[in-house]
Design an enzyme around this catalytic site. Structure first.
Site, PDB file in Angstrom:
ATOM      1  CG  PHE A 161     -13.064   1.139   7.522  1.00 46.61           C
ATOM      2  CD1 PHE A 161     -12.516   0.540   6.388  1.00 46.61           C
ATOM      3  CD2 PHE A 161     -13.799   0.335   8.400  1.00 46.61           C
ATOM      4  CE1 PHE A 161     -12.686  -0.814   6.130  1.00 46.61           C
ATOM      5  CE2 PHE A 161     -13.984  -1.031   8.149  1.00 46.61           C
ATOM      6  CZ  PHE A 161     -13.420  -1.604   6.996  1.00 46.61           C
ATOM      7  NE  ARG A 170      -1.816  -5.753   7.351  1.00 47.64           N
ATOM      8  CZ  ARG A 170      -2.964  -6.287   6.938  1.00 47.64           C
ATOM      9  NH1 ARG A 170      -3.507  -7.295   7.604  1.00 47.64           N
ATOM     10  NH2 ARG A 170      -3.575  -5.805   5.865  1.00 47.64           N
ATOM     11  CG  ASN A 208      -3.184  -2.464   7.234  1.00 55.35           C
ATOM     12  OD1 ASN A 208      -3.066  -2.095   6.064  1.00 55.35           O
ATOM     13  ND2 ASN A 208      -4.260  -3.067   7.676  1.00 55.35           N
ATOM     14  CE  LYS A 240      -3.915  -2.174   2.455  1.00 57.20           C
ATOM     15  NZ  LYS A 240      -4.602  -2.199   3.787  1.00 57.20           N
ATOM     16  NE  ARG A 268      -5.705 -12.286   5.376  1.00 56.56           N
ATOM     17  CZ  ARG A 268      -6.456 -11.174   5.395  1.00 56.56           C
ATOM     18  NH1 ARG A 268      -6.477 -10.341   4.342  1.00 56.56           N
ATOM     19  NH2 ARG A 268      -7.153 -10.861   6.450  1.00 56.56           N
ATOM     20  CB  THR A 285      -6.936  -6.260   9.896  1.00 60.66           C
ATOM     21  OG1 THR A 285      -7.338  -7.366   9.105  1.00 60.66           O
ATOM     22  CG2 THR A 285      -7.323  -4.952   9.229  1.00 60.66           C
ATOM     23  CE1 TYR A 324      -9.170  -3.416   0.755  1.00 58.02           C
ATOM     24  CE2 TYR A 324      -8.352  -1.339  -0.110  1.00 58.02           C
ATOM     25  CZ  TYR A 324      -8.150  -2.500   0.620  1.00 58.02           C
ATOM     26  OH  TYR A 324      -6.928  -2.751   1.215  1.00 58.02           O
TER      27      TYR A 324
HETATM   28  P1  IDP Z   1      -7.267  -6.972   5.633  1.00 61.20           P
HETATM   29  O1  IDP Z   1      -6.500  -5.910   4.862  1.00 61.20           O
HETATM   30  O2  IDP Z   1      -6.463  -7.526   6.771  1.00 61.20           O
HETATM   31  O3  IDP Z   1      -7.881  -8.028   4.750  1.00 61.20           O
HETATM   32  P2  IDP Z   1      -9.969  -5.881   5.880  1.00 61.20           P
HETATM   33  O4  IDP Z   1     -10.898  -6.115   7.016  1.00 61.20           O
HETATM   34  O5  IDP Z   1     -10.283  -6.536   4.577  1.00 61.20           O
HETATM   35  O6  IDP Z   1      -8.488  -6.226   6.366  1.00 61.20           O
HETATM   36  O7  IDP Z   1      -9.910  -4.300   5.671  1.00 61.20           O
HETATM   37  C1  IDP Z   1      -9.293  -3.762   4.530  1.00 61.20           C
HETATM   38  C2  IDP Z   1      -8.453  -2.596   4.953  1.00 61.20           C
HETATM   39  O8  IDP Z   1      -9.305  -1.563   5.446  1.00 61.20           O
HETATM   40  C3  IDP Z   1      -7.482  -2.864   6.109  1.00 61.20           C
HETATM   41  O9  IDP Z   1      -6.278  -3.456   5.703  1.00 61.20           O
HETATM   42  C4  IDP Z   1      -7.252  -1.464   6.629  1.00 61.20           C
HETATM   43  O10 IDP Z   1      -6.364  -0.724   5.787  1.00 61.20           O
HETATM   44  C5  IDP Z   1      -8.654  -0.875   6.505  1.00 61.20           C
HETATM   45  N1  IDP Z   1      -9.469  -1.059   7.716  1.00 61.20           N
HETATM   46  C6  IDP Z   1     -10.056  -2.197   8.134  1.00 61.20           C
HETATM   47  N2  IDP Z   1     -10.746  -2.019   9.257  1.00 61.20           N
HETATM   48  C7  IDP Z   1     -10.609  -0.712   9.568  1.00 61.20           C
HETATM   49  C8  IDP Z   1     -11.108   0.100  10.638  1.00 61.20           C
HETATM   50  O11 IDP Z   1     -11.822  -0.355  11.541  1.00 61.20           O
HETATM   51  N3  IDP Z   1     -10.730   1.418  10.620  1.00 61.20           N
HETATM   52  C9  IDP Z   1      -9.947   1.946   9.642  1.00 61.20           C
HETATM   53  N4  IDP Z   1      -9.469   1.215   8.617  1.00 61.20           N
HETATM   54  C10 IDP Z   1      -9.788  -0.101   8.581  1.00 61.20           C
HETATM   55 MG    MG Z   2      -9.422  -7.965   3.412  1.00 62.70          MG
END
Ligand code: IDP
Ligand code: MG
Length: 140
Positions: free
Chosen positions: A60, A105, A115, A12, A88, A94, A52
């Site tokens: 978010f 991470r 992240n 990212k 993963r 996350t 996404y």
């Molecule tokens: P992942 O990247 O570990 O698969 P996802 O739940 O698919 O996690 O969320 C996608 C991305 O959205 C995360 O990597 C992070 O950048 C962002 N994100 C997820 N949850 C939150 C949140 O609660 N607040 C702010 N950003 C979030």
């Molecule tokens: Mg995801």
């Protein structure tokens, strides 16, 4: 059961800006995953929204799309046995604050939002996301 899989990994914009592209690739390659696609892109908003789509409507979501549009992104396709789950695990959870030391991470981030990396969650997402980021003929 072991399955030969391909998965999509993104470095990212925060990871690219911080010079972590080589480190991220090194960790996946060291694990035994093979690169089969690699490029640096400034994605269009529509591409990020498609990528996404599962998060559309969440609180978010807008910030997430803006984050992916904030700078260049490195997209890679990685292949290996159980590649989706293995990637993963190498990434860490996350919320980087909870990610184990030794994961990407857990070693390079602190926040749930910024992240460093994306990795496909499951086989269906992987095939969908690879098609979003790579055109026919862009993977070997
Ligand atoms: P992942 O990247 O570990 O698969 P996802 O739940 O698919 O996690 O969320 C996608 C991305 O959205 C995360 O990597 C992070 O950048 C962002 N994100 C997820 N949850 C939150 C949140 O609660 N607040 C702010 N950003 C979030
Ligand atoms: Mg995801």
């Amino acid at each position: 059961m072991s399955k030969l899989e391909r998965t999509l990994i993104l470095v990212k914009p925060d990871g690219v800006e911080r010079g972590l592209v080589g480190e991220v690739i090194r960790r996946f390659e060291s694990r035994g995953l093979r690169l089969c696609g690699l490029k640096i892109v400034r994605p269009e908003k529509a591409l990020v929204e498609t990528h996404y789509a599962e998060h559309a409507g969440k609180p978010f979501y807008d910030a997430l799309v803006d984050y992916l549009l904030s700078g260049p992104v490195v997209a890679m396709a990685l292949e290996g046995e159980n590649a989706i789950k293995a990637c993963r695990a190498t990434m860490g959870v996350t919320n980087a604050a909870d990610a184990a030391p030794g994961t990407i991470r857990g070693d390079y981030a602190l926040s749930i939002e910024k992240n460093i990396v994306h990795g496909s969650a499951d086989a269906e997402s992987a095939s969908r996301e690879l098609a979003v980021w790579f055109g026919a003929g862009e993977m070997v």
